[in-house]
Design a protein around this motif. Structure first.
Motif, PDB file in Angstrom:
ATOM      1  N   HIS A   1       0.813  -1.226   0.000  1.00 49.71           N
ATOM      2  CA  HIS A   1       0.000   0.000   0.000  1.00 49.71           C
ATOM      3  C   HIS A   1       0.850   1.283   0.000  1.00 49.71           C
ATOM      4  CE1 HIS A   1      -3.561   2.413   0.746  1.00 49.71           C
ATOM      5  NE2 HIS A   1      -2.908   3.026   1.720  1.00 49.71           N
TER       6      HIS A   1
ATOM      7  N   SER B   1       0.178   9.462   6.215  1.00 46.59           N
ATOM      8  CA  SER B   1      -1.217   9.084   5.967  1.00 46.59           C
ATOM      9  C   SER B   1      -1.920   8.780   7.281  1.00 46.59           C
ATOM     10  CB  SER B   1      -1.260   7.876   5.043  1.00 46.59           C
ATOM     11  OG  SER B   1      -0.943   6.707   5.750  1.00 46.59           O
TER      12      SER B   1
ATOM     13  N   GLY C   1      -2.508   5.906   8.434  1.00 45.60           N
ATOM     14  CA  GLY C   1      -1.917   4.734   9.084  1.00 45.60           C
ATOM     15  C   GLY C   1      -0.399   4.731   9.112  1.00 45.60           C
TER      16      GLY C   1
ATOM     17  N   GLY D   1      -1.757  11.250  10.390  1.00 45.63           N
ATOM     18  CA  GLY D   1      -3.173  11.418  10.050  1.00 45.63           C
ATOM     19  C   GLY D   1      -4.088  10.989  11.186  1.00 45.63           C
ATOM     20  N   GLU D   2      -3.662   9.928  11.863  1.00 44.09           N
ATOM     21  CA  GLU D   2      -4.410   9.421  13.024  1.00 44.09           C
ATOM     22  C   GLU D   2      -4.450  10.506  14.114  1.00 44.09           C
ATOM     23  OE1 GLU D   2      -2.241   5.996  14.263  1.00 44.09           O
ATOM     24  OE2 GLU D   2      -3.608   5.510  15.903  1.00 44.09           O
TER      25      GLU D   2
ATOM     26  N   ASP E   1      -6.856  13.186  13.121  1.00 43.04           N
ATOM     27  CA  ASP E   1      -8.255  12.765  13.290  1.00 43.04           C
ATOM     28  C   ASP E   1      -8.665  12.750  14.762  1.00 43.04           C
ATOM     29  OD1 ASP E   1      -8.380  12.532  10.564  1.00 43.04           O
ATOM     30  OD2 ASP E   1      -8.045  10.373  10.529  1.00 43.04           O
TER      31      ASP E   1
ATOM     32  N   GLY F   1       0.642  10.159   0.467  1.00 41.28           N
ATOM     33  CA  GLY F   1      -0.301   9.777   1.528  1.00 41.28           C
ATOM     34  C   GLY F   1      -1.326  10.863   1.764  1.00 41.28           C
ATOM     35  N   GLY F   2      -2.414  10.507   2.436  1.00 40.37           N
ATOM     36  CA  GLY F   2      -3.529  11.428   2.642  1.00 40.37           C
ATOM     37  C   GLY F   2      -3.135  12.779   3.216  1.00 40.37           C
TER      38      GLY F   2
ATOM     39  N   ASN G   1      -2.135  18.293   3.131  1.00 41.45           N
ATOM     40  CA  ASN G   1      -2.149  19.356   4.155  1.00 41.45           C
ATOM     41  C   ASN G   1      -1.373  20.604   3.709  1.00 41.45           C
ATOM     42  OD1 ASN G   1      -0.755  20.588   6.776  1.00 41.45           O
ATOM     43  ND2 ASN G   1      -2.767  19.766   7.292  1.00 41.45           N
TER      44      ASN G   1
ATOM     45  N   CYS H   1      -3.836  11.799  -3.472  1.00 47.10           N
ATOM     46  CA  CYS H   1      -3.070  11.690  -2.211  1.00 47.10           C
ATOM     47  C   CYS H   1      -3.709  10.633  -1.309  1.00 47.10           C
ATOM     48  CB  CYS H   1      -3.049  13.028  -1.467  1.00 47.10           C
ATOM     49  SG  CYS H   1      -1.867  14.199  -2.131  1.00 47.10           S
ATOM     50  N   THR H   2      -5.044  10.633  -1.249  1.00 40.73           N
ATOM     51  CA  THR H   2      -5.732   9.642  -0.405  1.00 40.73           C
ATOM     52  C   THR H   2      -5.872   8.328  -1.182  1.00 40.73           C
ATOM     53  OG1 THR H   2      -7.742  10.750  -1.085  1.00 40.73           O
ATOM     54  CG2 THR H   2      -7.006  11.184   1.142  1.00 40.73           C
TER      55      THR H   2
HETATM   56  O1  KG4 Z   1      -3.756   7.853   2.761  1.00 40.61           O
HETATM   57  P1  KG4 Z   1      -5.095   7.881   3.397  1.00 40.61           P
HETATM   58  O2  KG4 Z   1      -6.294   7.994   2.491  1.00 40.61           O
HETATM   59  O3  KG4 Z   1      -5.350   6.613   4.261  1.00 40.61           O
HETATM   60  C1  KG4 Z   1      -4.373   5.785   4.796  1.00 40.61           C
HETATM   61  O4  KG4 Z   1      -3.755   4.995   4.016  1.00 40.61           O
HETATM   62  O5  KG4 Z   1      -4.142   5.896   6.004  1.00 40.61           O
HETATM   63  O6  KG4 Z   1      -5.080   9.076   4.436  1.00 40.61           O
HETATM   64  C2  KG4 Z   1      -6.212   9.462   5.166  1.00 40.61           C
HETATM   65  C3  KG4 Z   1      -5.756  10.444   6.240  1.00 40.61           C
HETATM   66  C4  KG4 Z   1      -6.832  10.762   7.266  1.00 40.61           C
HETATM   67  O7  KG4 Z   1      -6.263  10.639   8.547  1.00 40.61           O
HETATM   68  C5  KG4 Z   1      -7.177  12.226   6.952  1.00 40.61           C
HETATM   69  O8  KG4 Z   1      -7.617  12.962   8.070  1.00 40.61           O
HETATM   70  C6  KG4 Z   1      -5.844  12.749   6.465  1.00 40.61           C
HETATM   71  O9  KG4 Z   1      -5.343  11.696   5.661  1.00 40.61           O
HETATM   72  N1  KG4 Z   1      -5.951  13.989   5.681  1.00 40.61           N
HETATM   73  C7  KG4 Z   1      -5.466  15.176   6.096  1.00 40.61           C
HETATM   74  C8  KG4 Z   1      -5.759  16.121   5.080  1.00 40.61           C
HETATM   75  N2  KG4 Z   1      -6.417  15.466   4.075  1.00 40.61           N
HETATM   76  C9  KG4 Z   1      -6.515  14.151   4.456  1.00 40.61           C
HETATM   77  N3  KG4 Z   1      -4.826  15.510   7.224  1.00 40.61           N
HETATM   78  C10 KG4 Z   1      -4.442  16.802   7.352  1.00 40.61           C
HETATM   79  N4  KG4 Z   1      -4.694  17.759   6.445  1.00 40.61           N
HETATM   80  C11 KG4 Z   1      -5.343  17.473   5.286  1.00 40.61           C
HETATM   81  N5  KG4 Z   1      -5.572  18.435   4.385  1.00 40.61           N
END
Ligand code: KG4
Ligand code: ZN
Length: 334
Positions: A114, A138, A140, A165-166, A169, A269-270, A274, A300-301
């Motif tokens: 991944h 991301s 995770g 990212g965690e 959230d 990554g997500g 940012n 990105c996500t």
């Molecule tokens: O890569 P992803 O889709 O999932 C994983 O593989 O983990 O990332 C999702 C994460 C979530 O925690 C979300 O809150 C975060 O990315 N995220 C952000 C932003 N856009 C998405 N965190 C901070 N700022 C952003 N603009």
């Protein structure tokens, strides 16, 4: 040279996705079915619910992708599949679907990690130039990876506890923002002022990260201020938090870029979406006179286009899976 079309499938968390990518770089079609609205009511992803929705969606998403691309399985050269890391029940749905297609249509199966997919999302924007540094941030993962060439990964640092990212959230949740709160914290940070004092986590010379202490500091601050009857200035807290996260990420990247000279820093990554982190890294790369590459925000996500792109380079290197392929919830970058 014949064009190579890879069909990618991604189902490691709460997105069911299928994409077709030509020669690793040209996105032909991408379909993403997100379950965010379903998991929102629980404050986070519920694994059992996620896998059940993947089962419901996977065939529809694959069919729709082929339809959008005006292609059939006969036009596809190989099937790339995320086999890990992620939620085991979710991963299994994608892996079984990919194995079935591979068996039925006699197409090679290519297992993709991944995080490797997140890195290769950049390839859909511009070709990667090696050696490069990749920062994966991301929901995770938080990892700093040095790459000498395609599929050569040297992990320099990673998070010792929560992923960035965690942490975003969880901070969002404590101030009443629904899952996933990262993007909303980012929007609020843009209008807030850094008035709250928060500790810089793992502020040392290593390449590793730690975010659980920062998360606890925000939770404690919110509880204390609430007990004292002081309303939380949410935008200011978001800005203070984002500034600390950005400063520590920039610091670790700066160290890595000093010790490992490269021409490009890739952010994936997500959380690469940012704005604070993007701006901080932009300044760093300008100072270091290196190129900063981020995928399109949309990619990105989690999505299957990045898996298909990574799958193309794995295919070129002769990496193949077979029908014994199993999903792995935890697996090192490879
Ligand atoms: O890569 P992803 O889709 O999932 C994983 O593989 O983990 O990332 C999702 C994460 C979530 O925690 C979300 O809150 C975060 O990315 N995220 C952000 C932003 N856009 C998405 N965190 C901070 N700022 C952003 N603009
Ligand atoms: Zn991801």
């Amino acid at each position: 040279m014949k064009d190579i079309y890879i069909l990618g499938i991604e189902s490691s968390c709460d997105e069911t996705s299928c994409a077709i990518v030509k020669n690793g770089q040209e996105e032909i079609a991408t379909v993403i079915s997100s379950q965010i609205d379903i998991h929102k009511q629980y404050g986070g992803v519920v694994p059992e619910i996620a896998s059940r929705h993947h089962i419901r969606n996977i065939s529809i998403v694959i069919e729709e992708c082929l339809e959008q691309a005006h292609m059939t399985m006969n036009d596809i050269d190989a099937i790339a599949i995320t086999y890990g890391p992620g939620l085991i029940g979710s991963l299994l749905v994608g892996v079984e679907a990919a194995k079935t297609l591979s068996f039925l249509y006699q197409k090679p199966l290519i297992p993709v990690h991944h995080i490797v997919g997140h890195i290769y999302a950049n390839e859909l924007k511009e070709p990667m130039h090696f050696p490069l540094m990749a920062l994966i941030v991301s929901g995770g993962h938080t990892e700093l990876v040095y790459m000498k060439d395609h599929y050569q990964f040297q992990i320099l640092g990673k998070t010792l506890d929560d992923a960035v990212g965690e942490c975003y959230d969880k901070v969002a949740r404590v101030i009443g923002i629904p899952y996933p709160g990262g993007p909303q914290i980012d929007r609020m940070a843009k209008v807030g002022k850094p008035t709250y004092h928060l500790p810089i986590p793992l502020n040392d010379d290593s390449y590793h990260f730690s975010f659980s202490g920062l998360k606890s500091a925000v939770i404690n601050l919110v509880h204390k201020e609430t007990q004292r009857g002081n309303p939380i200035q949410k935008e200011d807290l978001a800005r203070s938090f984002q500034d600390v996260v950005t400063s520590v990420i920039v610091k670790k990247c700066k160290q890595a870029l000093t010790d490992y000279p490269v021409n490009t820093l890739i952010v994936a990554g997500g959380v690469a979406a940012n704005s604070g982190i993007r701006n901080g890294l932009k300044e760093l790369c300008q100072d270091k006179q290196i190129h900063l590459s981020c995928p399109e925000i949309r990619l990105c996500t989690d999505n299957a286009a990045m898996i298909a792109s990574a799958g193309y380079y794995a295919w070129k290197l002769g990496k193949r899976g077979d029908l014994t392929l199993n999903a792995k919830s935890n697996v090192d970058l490879q």
